[in-house]
Motif scaffolding. Sequence first.
Motif, PDB file in Angstrom:
ATOM      1  N   MET A   1       0.857  -1.181   0.000  1.00 38.96           N
ATOM      2  CA  MET A   1       0.000   0.000   0.000  1.00 38.96           C
ATOM      3  C   MET A   1       0.893   1.230   0.000  1.00 38.96           C
ATOM      4  SD  MET A   1      -2.898  -1.045   2.819  1.00 38.96           S
ATOM      5  CE  MET A   1      -3.595   0.590   2.757  1.00 38.96           C
ATOM      6  N   ALA A   2       0.426   2.288  -0.640  1.00 37.41           N
ATOM      7  CA  ALA A   2       1.178   3.539  -0.640  1.00 37.41           C
ATOM      8  C   ALA A   2       1.208   4.110   0.774  1.00 37.41           C
ATOM      9  CB  ALA A   2       0.539   4.539  -1.596  1.00 37.41           C
ATOM     10  N   ASP A   3       2.345   4.668   1.160  1.00 36.44           N
ATOM     11  CA  ASP A   3       2.472   5.345   2.448  1.00 36.44           C
ATOM     12  C   ASP A   3       2.407   6.840   2.180  1.00 36.44           C
ATOM     13  OD1 ASP A   3       2.950   6.149   5.009  1.00 36.44           O
ATOM     14  OD2 ASP A   3       4.937   5.253   5.165  1.00 36.44           O
ATOM     15  N   ASP A   4       1.194   7.351   2.051  1.00 38.60           N
ATOM     16  CA  ASP A   4       0.996   8.741   1.644  1.00 38.60           C
ATOM     17  C   ASP A   4       0.586   9.653   2.801  1.00 38.60           C
ATOM     18  OD1 ASP A   4      -1.535   7.742   2.047  1.00 38.60           O
ATOM     19  OD2 ASP A   4      -2.319   8.331   0.097  1.00 38.60           O
ATOM     20  N   GLY A   5       0.750   9.194   4.034  1.00 36.02           N
ATOM     21  CA  GLY A   5       0.344   9.970   5.203  1.00 36.02           C
ATOM     22  C   GLY A   5       1.025  11.322   5.304  1.00 36.02           C
ATOM     23  N   LEU A   6       2.326  11.375   5.019  1.00 32.71           N
ATOM     24  CA  LEU A   6       3.053  12.640   5.126  1.00 32.71           C
ATOM     25  C   LEU A   6       2.572  13.653   4.092  1.00 32.71           C
ATOM     26  CD1 LEU A   6       5.240  14.385   6.381  1.00 32.71           C
ATOM     27  CD2 LEU A   6       6.876  13.330   4.799  1.00 32.71           C
ATOM     28  N   SER A   7       2.446  13.237   2.843  1.00 34.60           N
ATOM     29  CA  SER A   7       2.007  14.191   1.814  1.00 34.60           C
ATOM     30  C   SER A   7       0.586  14.673   2.084  1.00 34.60           C
ATOM     31  CB  SER A   7       2.120  13.591   0.409  1.00 34.60           C
ATOM     32  OG  SER A   7       1.293  12.457   0.281  1.00 34.60           O
ATOM     33  N   LEU A   8      -0.276  13.792   2.581  1.00 35.02           N
ATOM     34  CA  LEU A   8      -1.640  14.214   2.916  1.00 35.02           C
ATOM     35  C   LEU A   8      -1.639  15.192   4.089  1.00 35.02           C
ATOM     36  CD1 LEU A   8      -3.573  10.833   2.571  1.00 35.02           C
ATOM     37  CD2 LEU A   8      -3.574  12.773   0.987  1.00 35.02           C
TER      38      LEU A   8
ATOM     39  N   GLY B   1      -2.022  21.790   2.085  1.00 36.10           N
ATOM     40  CA  GLY B   1      -2.661  22.951   2.683  1.00 36.10           C
ATOM     41  C   GLY B   1      -1.810  23.646   3.727  1.00 36.10           C
ATOM     42  N   ARG B   2      -0.733  23.017   4.166  1.00 33.07           N
ATOM     43  CA  ARG B   2       0.159  23.622   5.168  1.00 33.07           C
ATOM     44  C   ARG B   2       1.404  24.219   4.540  1.00 33.07           C
ATOM     45  NH1 ARG B   2       0.663  19.759  10.342  1.00 33.07           N
ATOM     46  NH2 ARG B   2      -1.173  20.623  11.370  1.00 33.07           N
ATOM     47  N   VAL B   3       1.779  23.706   3.367  1.00 32.31           N
ATOM     48  CA  VAL B   3       2.950  24.219   2.659  1.00 32.31           C
ATOM     49  C   VAL B   3       2.521  24.591   1.238  1.00 32.31           C
ATOM     50  CG1 VAL B   3       4.612  22.892   4.017  1.00 32.31           C
ATOM     51  CG2 VAL B   3       3.668  21.901   1.950  1.00 32.31           C
ATOM     52  N   ALA B   4       3.354  25.375   0.571  1.00 39.74           N
ATOM     53  CA  ALA B   4       3.003  25.867  -0.760  1.00 39.74           C
ATOM     54  C   ALA B   4       2.852  24.737  -1.780  1.00 39.74           C
ATOM     55  CB  ALA B   4       4.053  26.862  -1.235  1.00 39.74           C
ATOM     56  N   GLU B   5       3.793  23.786  -1.793  1.00 32.96           N
ATOM     57  CA  GLU B   5       3.755  22.695  -2.766  1.00 32.96           C
ATOM     58  C   GLU B   5       4.115  21.382  -2.086  1.00 32.96           C
ATOM     59  OE1 GLU B   5       5.368  23.413  -6.908  1.00 32.96           O
ATOM     60  OE2 GLU B   5       6.437  24.934  -5.745  1.00 32.96           O
ATOM     61  N   VAL B   6       3.468  20.332  -2.523  1.00 28.51           N
ATOM     62  CA  VAL B   6       3.796  18.979  -2.069  1.00 28.51           C
ATOM     63  C   VAL B   6       4.043  18.131  -3.307  1.00 28.51           C
ATOM     64  CG1 VAL B   6       2.988  16.920  -0.865  1.00 28.51           C
ATOM     65  CG2 VAL B   6       2.400  19.176   0.019  1.00 28.51           C
ATOM     66  N   HIS B   7       5.188  17.472  -3.363  1.00 23.97           N
ATOM     67  CA  HIS B   7       5.525  16.577  -4.471  1.00 23.97           C
ATOM     68  C   HIS B   7       5.736  15.184  -3.899  1.00 23.97           C
ATOM     69  CE1 HIS B   7       6.208  19.981  -7.171  1.00 23.97           C
ATOM     70  NE2 HIS B   7       6.794  20.554  -6.135  1.00 23.97           N
ATOM     71  N   ALA B   8       4.873  14.259  -4.236  1.00 27.39           N
ATOM     72  CA  ALA B   8       5.001  12.881  -3.764  1.00 27.39           C
ATOM     73  C   ALA B   8       5.657  12.037  -4.850  1.00 27.39           C
ATOM     74  CB  ALA B   8       3.636  12.325  -3.409  1.00 27.39           C
ATOM     75  N   ILE B   9       6.574  11.150  -4.432  1.00 27.84           N
ATOM     76  CA  ILE B   9       7.240  10.241  -5.355  1.00 27.84           C
ATOM     77  C   ILE B   9       7.366   8.869  -4.688  1.00 27.84           C
ATOM     78  CG2 ILE B   9       8.559  12.050  -6.518  1.00 27.84           C
ATOM     79  CD1 ILE B   9      10.997  11.082  -4.861  1.00 27.84           C
TER      80      ILE B   9
END
Length: 82
Positions: free
Chosen positions: A40-47, A51-59
């Motif tokens: 499963m993707a571990d996308d907790g940090l990017s989620l 809204g808290r930082v200007a840009e989020v880039h998930a890889i």
Amino acid sequence: FMVECAITEWHGDGASVLSFLSGETIGIDADALVLAMTNMADDGLSLALEGRVAEVHAIGDGVAPRQAPYAFYEGRKLGREL
């Protein structure tokens, strides 16, 4: 190596294993239990950052489960784009 079976109980120093073929339960001594589960993707940090930082880039595994070379490629590609 055992097939067609399931661990029914972990005792801390071994496991009870049920054979689906015979219905028999046997004990196996072991020092550790390692689980192989569905990726499963571990996308907790990017989620959490949205809204808290200007840009989020998930890889990599932050997007979807994949092998390391693909994550390395995505990281290099994103680094060049930034």
